[in-house]
Motif scaffolding. Structure first.
Motif, short mmCIF file in Angstrom:
data_model
loop_
_atom_site.label_atom_id
_atom_site.label_comp_id
_atom_site.label_asym_id
_atom_site.label_seq_id
_atom_site.Cartn_x
_atom_site.Cartn_y
_atom_site.Cartn_z
N THR A 1 37.58 41.26 51.60
CA THR A 1 38.01 42.51 50.97
C THR A 1 37.83 42.44 49.46
N GLU A 2 37.11 43.40 48.92
CA GLU A 2 36.92 43.45 47.47
C GLU A 2 38.08 44.20 46.83
N SER A 3 38.62 43.62 45.76
CA SER A 3 39.73 44.23 45.05
C SER A 3 39.54 43.99 43.57
N ALA A 4 40.11 44.86 42.76
CA ALA A 4 39.98 44.71 41.31
C ALA A 4 40.69 43.44 40.86
N ILE A 5 39.98 42.56 40.15
CA ILE A 5 40.57 41.29 39.72
C ILE A 5 41.03 41.33 38.27
N GLY A 6 40.92 42.48 37.61
CA GLY A 6 41.45 42.64 36.27
C GLY A 6 40.92 41.61 35.30
N SER A 7 41.81 41.02 34.52
CA SER A 7 41.41 40.11 33.44
C SER A 7 40.84 38.78 33.92
N LEU B 1 25.22 31.67 42.63
CA LEU B 1 26.29 31.28 43.55
C LEU B 1 26.25 32.07 44.86
N GLU B 2 25.31 33.01 44.95
CA GLU B 2 25.19 33.86 46.13
C GLU B 2 26.52 34.55 46.44
N ILE B 3 27.08 35.16 45.40
CA ILE B 3 28.32 35.92 45.55
C ILE B 3 28.09 37.34 45.06
N SER B 4 29.05 38.21 45.35
CA SER B 4 28.90 39.63 45.05
C SER B 4 30.07 40.13 44.22
N ALA B 5 29.81 41.18 43.46
CA ALA B 5 30.85 41.84 42.67
C ALA B 5 30.36 43.22 42.30
N THR B 6 31.25 44.05 41.84
CA THR B 6 30.89 45.34 41.26
C THR B 6 31.79 45.59 40.08
N VAL C 1 35.84 47.61 49.90
CA VAL C 1 36.82 47.56 48.82
C VAL C 1 38.18 48.06 49.28
N ALA C 2 39.22 47.43 48.77
CA ALA C 2 40.59 47.83 49.08
C ALA C 2 40.99 49.04 48.25
N ARG C 3 41.82 49.88 48.81
CA ARG C 3 42.53 50.85 47.98
C ARG C 3 43.65 50.12 47.25
N SER C 4 44.11 50.71 46.15
CA SER C 4 45.21 50.13 45.38
C SER C 4 46.47 50.97 45.59
N LEU D 1 35.81 43.80 36.97
CA LEU D 1 35.16 43.40 38.22
C LEU D 1 36.03 43.63 39.45
N TYR D 2 35.37 44.06 40.52
CA TYR D 2 35.92 44.01 41.87
C TYR D 2 35.26 42.83 42.58
N MET D 3 36.06 42.05 43.32
CA MET D 3 35.52 40.87 43.99
C MET D 3 36.43 40.48 45.14
#
Length: 394
Positions: free
Chosen positions: A72-78, A229-234, A264-267, A291-293
């Protein structure tokens, strides 16, 4: 500089952790505290030791219920700031002692107060640039023209001051030095934009500069971190529908496989809130906190921080060592695991809806990451995870 443990010492240290004790402690303390969360414990050599997940990425009352899981992608903030720091260290280490003003768009450089000629890239990474945490509605050009934002007395006594602005400036450093051409995202480089709009109004000039520098930083994250690293983000949450349309994954963006937006998760405002939202656009601020990750990909990044093939030892030491904490590029440290751990937390909020994250790297080399999609009931993320790790040491 750090006194680094041997490989054998590190392996012994992480082997002396009772993973189930750690995860059960987390589960007990976080039970019902978040709408949904995931936590992952990773060993010193990047091996996943264990995980817990609980709750909802999308509440059943908010549509089709979607469980919160490791993908699940979620906003990771700082926590995004660590990505920016690592990308700068990988791409521009030879620029660390140069003044901030060397890296600004040329009209901004002309506007900047002479104080900023004394602020190096290293000082920005150490949060010693004299900026307040954020500038409110003031544009960065206005703030640069006004000079140091903190008083001379405050700056002299405590030059280190946590600042979103310091990290946000790296849009321009990337565009000017690390990635001179962004042609795969835009037909124009930063230099072309500056020349084209040198006689435009400052508002137009600023807008065009920020478009190209934001694209350059996105590409920097993709090239330096996500792809290896073969990872994803937006860092673009402008699509408001759920699930997001597949059109977001189509050209013209060739890097879209590493900027997905489909899980992506809702907040939510609290664990009991049933009306979530997708947080708004952060495209212009992805360097500092946009970033969302997923927890899974954040854990891979965390483990890579100790891998010399990904981040050279000299660069690691700039972020996490046993020297003066005020000189570290990672802002916060805490005592844990018989030594000093470094950590970064993050929180993004919009109209009371919240997402949060934490990354902590222990002295043993093990890491723990945590992401959640709501505000909590007052449970402290850092204290809980640090105490769980100390509790689980054999």
């Amino acid at each position: 500089m750090s006194s680094r443990p041997s490989k054998q010492e590190v392996e012994r240290s992480t082997a002396n952790i009772d993973t189930m004790k750690f995860l059960n402690h987390i589960q007990d303390k976080f039970a019902g505290a978040f709408k949904g969360y995931a936590v992952i414990l990773t060993g010193s050599v990047g091996k996943r030791l264990g995980f817990r997940r609980e709750g909802w990425a999308v509440d059943p009352c908010d549509g089709a219920g979607v469980p919160f899981d490791l993908n699940t992608e979620s906003a990771i903030g700082s926590v995004t700031k660590l990505f920016t720091t690592v990308a700068v260290l990988k791409a521009s280490r030879d620029q660390l002692q140069t003044p901030l003003t060397n890296h600004l768009p040329f009209r901004w450089k002309d506007l900047a107060d002479p104080f900023y000629d004394t602020v190096t890239i290293e000082k920005l990474l150490q949060h010693k640039g004299g900026f307040l945490k954020s500038g409110g509605s003031k544009h960065i050009t206005t703030r640069l023209a006004n000079g140091r934002e903190r008083s001379a007395a405050d700056y002299a006594s405590t030059p280190r001051f946590y600042s979103n602005t310091s990290m946000g400036i790296f849009h321009f450093i990337y565009a000017k030095y690390a990635f001179r051409s962004t042609t795969f995202l835009s037909p124009k480089s930063l230099h072309d934009v500056e020349v084209q709009h040198q006689n435009s109004s400052l508002d137009v000039y600023n807008s065009e500069v920020q478009k190209v520098t934001s694209a350059a930083l996105n590409y920097g994250l993709y090239k330096q971190i996500l792809k290896p690293l073969e990872i994803s983000a937006t860092c673009d949450a402008r699509i408001k529908e759920f699930p997001p349309s597949s059109s977001i994954k189509t050209p013209p963006n060739p890097a879209i496989e590493h900027f997905p937006f489909f899980s992506v998760a809702r907040s939510y405002a609290s664990p009991s809130d049933s009306g979530g939202v997708l947080l708004g656009s952060t495209t212009q601020n992805c360097a500092a906190g946009g970033l969302y990750m997923s927890a899974k990909d954040l854990a891979k990044f965390a483990a890579a921080l100790g891998d010399s093939t990904f981040l050279p030892v000299a660069a690691q030491d700039l972020m996490m060592n046993s020297g003066p904490s005020d000189d570290l590029y990672a802002f916060s440290t805490t005592q844990a695991d018989g030594g000093r751990a470094f950590w970064q937390d993050g929180k993004r909020e919009e109209n009371g809806k919240v997402s949060c994250a934490l990354l902590i790297r222990f002295a043993s080399g093990a890491t723990a990451v945590f992401v959640a999609n709501s505000d909590n009931d007052g449970t402290n993320m850092l204290t809980t995870i640090r105490d769980a790790y100390n509790f689980a040491r054999k």
